[in-house]
Design a protein around this motif. Structure first.
Motif, PDB file in Angstrom:
ATOM      1  N   UNK A   7      19.034  23.025  36.402  1.00  0.00           N
ATOM      2  CA  UNK A   7      19.007  21.919  37.359  1.00  0.00           C
ATOM      3  C   UNK A   7      19.481  22.381  38.738  1.00  0.00           C
ATOM      4  N   UNK A   8      20.509  23.216  38.766  1.00  0.00           N
ATOM      5  CA  UNK A   8      20.991  23.745  40.044  1.00  0.00           C
ATOM      6  C   UNK A   8      19.903  24.550  40.752  1.00  0.00           C
ATOM      7  N   UNK A  12      18.147  23.873  44.338  1.00  0.00           N
ATOM      8  CA  UNK A  12      18.089  24.911  45.380  1.00  0.00           C
ATOM      9  C   UNK A  12      16.680  25.019  45.958  1.00  0.00           C
ATOM     10  N   UNK A  13      15.667  24.990  45.083  1.00  0.00           N
ATOM     11  CA  UNK A  13      14.279  25.057  45.550  1.00  0.00           C
ATOM     12  C   UNK A  13      13.952  23.849  46.431  1.00  0.00           C
ATOM     13  N   UNK A  14      14.347  22.657  45.991  1.00  0.00           N
ATOM     14  CA  UNK A  14      14.075  21.443  46.773  1.00  0.00           C
ATOM     15  C   UNK A  14      14.736  21.530  48.141  1.00  0.00           C
ATOM     16  N   UNK A  29       9.025  23.770  36.577  1.00  0.00           N
ATOM     17  CA  UNK A  29       8.988  25.124  36.024  1.00  0.00           C
ATOM     18  C   UNK A  29      10.328  25.826  36.220  1.00  0.00           C
ATOM     19  N   UNK A  30      10.929  25.646  37.379  1.00  0.00           N
ATOM     20  CA  UNK A  30      12.231  26.251  37.649  1.00  0.00           C
ATOM     21  C   UNK A  30      13.290  25.679  36.713  1.00  0.00           C
ATOM     22  N   UNK A  31      13.174  24.373  36.430  1.00  0.00           N
ATOM     23  CA  UNK A  31      14.129  23.712  35.534  1.00  0.00           C
ATOM     24  C   UNK A  31      13.820  23.965  34.056  1.00  0.00           C
ATOM     25  N   UNK A  32      12.727  24.692  33.791  1.00  0.00           N
ATOM     26  CA  UNK A  32      12.310  25.036  32.426  1.00  0.00           C
ATOM     27  C   UNK A  32      12.073  23.799  31.560  1.00  0.00           C
ATOM     28  N   UNK A  38      11.584  16.284  33.796  1.00  0.00           N
ATOM     29  CA  UNK A  38      12.486  16.540  34.919  1.00  0.00           C
ATOM     30  C   UNK A  38      12.650  15.284  35.772  1.00  0.00           C
ATOM     31  N   UNK A  39      11.533  14.625  36.092  1.00  0.00           N
ATOM     32  CA  UNK A  39      11.613  13.454  36.955  1.00  0.00           C
ATOM     33  C   UNK A  39      12.363  12.303  36.280  1.00  0.00           C
ATOM     34  N   UNK A  40      12.156  12.134  34.969  1.00  0.00           N
ATOM     35  CA  UNK A  40      12.872  11.067  34.247  1.00  0.00           C
ATOM     36  C   UNK A  40      14.362  11.388  34.170  1.00  0.00           C
ATOM     37  N   UNK A  41      14.678  12.644  33.879  1.00  0.00           N
ATOM     38  CA  UNK A  41      16.073  13.081  33.770  1.00  0.00           C
ATOM     39  C   UNK A  41      16.772  12.944  35.133  1.00  0.00           C
TER      40      UNK A  41
END
Length: 280
Positions: A7-8, A12-14, A29-32, A38-41
């Motif tokens: 998540x970190x 960082x990418x964002x 993809x970065x968050x695997x 990812x969006x729901x989490x």
């Protein structure tokens, strides 16, 4: 690499691309994990959808630039992803309640949304009762309304329940065995359709709406306690405690709240949350 580190890295990418186009697929993809998971989490952990977080961060940086540089407003609009000064000004006004040109004046109050950070907290002492269950496709029938994920989703749904006529609630409950609340999923404009419904095989009356839910694997969380407090607590723990260590991620499908018959304010009231899941 654990969920926290993933998540970190995604954040960082964002943050590194607030002045460029942000690829949501790459974020996931970065968050695997999948883009939907990812969006729901993110929305549940942070309290706002990912797109709204990005919008707020860009307008925060735009306000800093206005106060600390002589860059033209049209250039700042393009820099932060707006196609015209008008669209940028409308968005800026909506958040800061002043125009971009006014923001350059000394003493003007502006809003800042800081970069989100993730840190480790020690949890998990209190047990969570759940089961993984495969269910065949089923149909829910009831009433629905569309709500924003940004503006008080929980309050809006509570109001929907209180304002739905008891006659309608009884009609829906009579179609199946009890009542369910169903979130259809998140649309691109950060809204969701919420259903007060029943799981049924009966024909849908013309006055009610129908939603088909496909065959899925579900993580079903058992809840004992008064509504809405007990259920709200478990919703939070599913995303902050269960998902990061479960080996599952959220499937792109509706979520279901199941309500038993009985006194909703009772300390032993039983309910469930059904989350569609897939193995990572």
């Amino acid at each position: 690499m654990d969920t926290l580190e993933n998540m970190k890295n995604a954040i960082n990418y964002i943050e590194d691309n607030l002045e460029a186009e942000i690829d949501y697929v790459k974020v996931a993809q970065i968050a695997l994990c999948s883009q939907y998971h990812f969006q729901r989490m993110f929305a549940f952990l942070i309290g706002v959808p990912l797109s709204e977080y990005i919008r707020r961060r860009r307008l925060t940086l735009a306000a800093f630039d206005l106060q600390n540089s002589n860059e033209k407003i049209i250039n700042l609009a393009l820099k932060y992803g707006y196609n015209s000064p008008d669209s940028f000004s409308r968005a800026f006004m909506a958040m800061h309640e002043v125009t971009p040109s006014k923001a350059r004046e000394k003493g003007i109050s502006l809003k800042a949304y800081p970069r989100v950070t993730f840190s480790l907290s020690i949890k998990g002492v209190v047990e969570m009762n759940y089961r993984i269950e495969q269910k065949n496709s089923f149909t829910v029938v009831g009433v629905k309304q569309r709500f924003s994920h940004i503006n008080g989703l929980g309050e809006s749904i509570g109001k929907m329940w209180s304002e739905t006529p008891q006659e309608t609630i009884s009609q829906i409950a009579g179609l199946g065995n009890g009542l369910v609340g169903v979130y259809s999923g998140m649309y691109e404009d950060n809204t969701t359709d919420y259903y007060i419904a029943a799981i049924t095989e009966s024909d849908s009356p013309e006055t009610l709406c129908k939603l088909e839910i496909p065959s899925l694997t579900w993580a079903i969380f058992e809840i004992i306690g008064p509504m809405p407090t007990a259920m709200a607590e478990i919703w939070g723990r599913i995303f902050s405690e269960w998902f990061p260590t479960s080996g599952y991620e959220h499937a792109e499908a509706p979520e279901v709240e199941w309500y038993s018959n009985g006194d909703l304010s009772s300390s032993d009231y039983k309910s469930e949350i059904w989350i569609p899941v897939i193995k990572k």
